[in-house]
Design a protein around this motif. Sequence first.
Motif, PDB file in Angstrom:
ATOM      1  N   PHE A 165       0.710  -2.826  -6.471  1.00  0.00           N
ATOM      2  CA  PHE A 165       0.389  -2.378  -5.169  1.00  0.00           C
ATOM      3  C   PHE A 165      -0.763  -1.268  -5.467  1.00  0.00           C
ATOM      4  O   PHE A 165      -1.251  -1.132  -6.213  1.00  0.00           O
ATOM      5  CB  PHE A 165       1.696  -1.210  -4.627  1.00  0.00           C
ATOM      6  CG  PHE A 165       2.127  -0.032  -5.847  1.00  0.00           C
ATOM      7  CD1 PHE A 165       1.316   1.094  -5.872  1.00  0.00           C
ATOM      8  CD2 PHE A 165       3.079  -0.397  -6.607  1.00  0.00           C
ATOM      9  CE1 PHE A 165       1.541   2.241  -6.711  1.00  0.00           C
ATOM     10  CE2 PHE A 165       3.401   0.608  -7.482  1.00  0.00           C
ATOM     11  CZ  PHE A 165       2.513   1.935  -7.527  1.00  0.00           C
ATOM     12  N   GLU A 166      -1.163  -0.949  -3.994  1.00  0.00           N
ATOM     13  CA  GLU A 166      -2.392  -0.189  -4.135  1.00  0.00           C
ATOM     14  C   GLU A 166      -1.959   1.295  -3.805  1.00  0.00           C
ATOM     15  O   GLU A 166      -1.267   1.450  -2.879  1.00  0.00           O
ATOM     16  CB  GLU A 166      -3.355  -0.473  -2.983  1.00  0.00           C
ATOM     17  CG  GLU A 166      -4.507   0.383  -2.812  1.00  0.00           C
ATOM     18  CD  GLU A 166      -5.713  -0.173  -1.493  1.00  0.00           C
ATOM     19  OE1 GLU A 166      -6.400   0.615  -1.302  1.00  0.00           O
ATOM     20  OE2 GLU A 166      -4.876  -1.038  -0.916  1.00  0.00           O
ATOM     21  N   ALA A 167      -2.413   2.303  -4.731  1.00  0.00           N
ATOM     22  CA  ALA A 167      -2.053   3.527  -4.234  1.00  0.00           C
ATOM     23  C   ALA A 167      -3.217   4.451  -3.969  1.00  0.00           C
ATOM     24  O   ALA A 167      -4.368   4.351  -4.313  1.00  0.00           O
ATOM     25  CB  ALA A 167      -1.356   4.234  -5.813  1.00  0.00           C
ATOM     26  N   ALA A 213      -2.787   8.947   6.247  1.00  0.00           N
ATOM     27  CA  ALA A 213      -2.055   7.934   5.555  1.00  0.00           C
ATOM     28  C   ALA A 213      -1.625   6.674   6.237  1.00  0.00           C
ATOM     29  O   ALA A 213      -1.771   5.642   5.795  1.00  0.00           O
ATOM     30  CB  ALA A 213      -0.861   8.506   4.504  1.00  0.00           C
ATOM     31  N   LEU A 214      -1.074   7.100   7.461  1.00  0.00           N
ATOM     32  CA  LEU A 214      -0.604   6.240   8.436  1.00  0.00           C
ATOM     33  C   LEU A 214      -1.731   5.176   8.840  1.00  0.00           C
ATOM     34  O   LEU A 214      -1.830   3.981   8.936  1.00  0.00           O
ATOM     35  CB  LEU A 214       0.406   6.627   9.454  1.00  0.00           C
ATOM     36  CG  LEU A 214       1.700   7.282   9.148  1.00  0.00           C
ATOM     37  CD1 LEU A 214       2.154   7.807  10.493  1.00  0.00           C
ATOM     38  CD2 LEU A 214       2.646   6.297   8.494  1.00  0.00           C
ATOM     39  N   LEU A 256       5.185   5.891   2.105  1.00  0.00           N
ATOM     40  CA  LEU A 256       4.831   7.327   1.950  1.00  0.00           C
ATOM     41  C   LEU A 256       5.615   7.930   0.826  1.00  0.00           C
ATOM     42  O   LEU A 256       7.131   7.897   0.905  1.00  0.00           O
ATOM     43  CB  LEU A 256       4.966   8.227   3.282  1.00  0.00           C
ATOM     44  CG  LEU A 256       4.077   7.669   4.522  1.00  0.00           C
ATOM     45  CD1 LEU A 256       4.298   8.825   5.488  1.00  0.00           C
ATOM     46  CD2 LEU A 256       2.357   8.022   4.039  1.00  0.00           C
ATOM     47  N   VAL A 257       5.068   8.278  -0.117  1.00  0.00           N
ATOM     48  CA  VAL A 257       5.795   9.031  -1.341  1.00  0.00           C
ATOM     49  C   VAL A 257       5.297  10.431  -1.094  1.00  0.00           C
ATOM     50  O   VAL A 257       4.065  10.945  -1.297  1.00  0.00           O
ATOM     51  CB  VAL A 257       5.605   8.702  -2.674  1.00  0.00           C
ATOM     52  CG1 VAL A 257       6.147   9.158  -3.674  1.00  0.00           C
ATOM     53  CG2 VAL A 257       5.802   7.086  -2.705  1.00  0.00           C
ATOM     54  N   ARG A 276       0.904  -1.123  -0.023  1.00  0.00           N
ATOM     55  CA  ARG A 276      -0.147   0.015   0.086  1.00  0.00           C
ATOM     56  C   ARG A 276       0.919   1.464  -0.079  1.00  0.00           C
ATOM     57  O   ARG A 276       1.764   1.463   0.916  1.00  0.00           O
ATOM     58  CB  ARG A 276      -0.909  -0.215   1.137  1.00  0.00           C
ATOM     59  CG  ARG A 276      -1.839   1.235   1.251  1.00  0.00           C
ATOM     60  CD  ARG A 276      -3.120   1.285   2.306  1.00  0.00           C
ATOM     61  NE  ARG A 276      -3.926   0.200   1.908  1.00  0.00           N
ATOM     62  CZ  ARG A 276      -4.819  -0.380   2.487  1.00  0.00           C
ATOM     63  NH1 ARG A 276      -5.360   0.271   3.709  1.00  0.00           N
ATOM     64  NH2 ARG A 276      -5.637  -1.084   2.184  1.00  0.00           N
ATOM     65  N   VAL A 277       0.652   2.075  -1.168  1.00  0.00           N
ATOM     66  CA  VAL A 277       1.684   2.981  -1.249  1.00  0.00           C
ATOM     67  C   VAL A 277       0.787   4.445  -1.184  1.00  0.00           C
ATOM     68  O   VAL A 277      -0.228   4.701  -1.700  1.00  0.00           O
ATOM     69  CB  VAL A 277       2.385   3.239  -2.734  1.00  0.00           C
ATOM     70  CG1 VAL A 277       3.086   4.592  -2.799  1.00  0.00           C
ATOM     71  CG2 VAL A 277       3.239   1.852  -2.634  1.00  0.00           C
TER      72      VAL A 277
END
Length: 234
Positions: free
Chosen positions: A35-37, A55-56, A63-64, A5-6
């Motif tokens: 992955f899942e964005a 996001a967390l 994390l991008v 998960r990104v």
Amino acid sequence: MTAQRVCIIWNPSKTTRRDLESGLDQATSAAGSDFEAIWFETSEDDAGQGVTAQALAAGADLLVVAGGDGTVRAVAERLAEADTGTELAIVPLGTGNLLARNLGVPLNDIPGALNRALGGEARAIDVGWLEIDLAGGPERHAFAVMAGFGLDAHMITETDDDLKDKVGWLAYVESMGRALAASDPSRSGSPRTDRRTTGTACTRCWSATAACSRAASTCCPTPTPPTVSSTCSS
């Protein structure tokens, strides 16, 4: 990187989601990642800490952060506070991009930076912490490489964002001239305190100048333990 998960945190004043999605498609093809964005957008009211918490909570493995030094600092600060194994990657889109430069992240190359994020090996970095006393009460902030205050912070506060978008780092030369003029006691005959270097303006300066040198250990007598992982190095 085998992230499932990104979560992509992006500053809309620096790029568009469409450009990031295009770069992500290219990077995904090159890295062969699956992955899942999930997307999170920063705002004037949230430089990055709030969306990082979201996001967390969403279960991010990676994390991008796509933006300038201020956005990177805000995200790194919240991540460093969290007890998590989530890693951090940078898509540098600011003027200085100094943390990204020190880590060797491709500049002005969204697909290249995303390819590094998805395919690179994690590297631990130190994060420094500073407590400041403001009119509204004390605040604690992290910095990824160097902290600036006084004339340095005044210069950042004085910087014209529109001019910075047009001429890049040269905008800092112009703002430094005005910051020096404002702090020159010979112009008024006595030392001068400028409102833009105190109070909430200092907090604004933090959002703009957080990642500015080579290592946090150069700024802290006792460096903090490595608390942030970065997939931005080779």
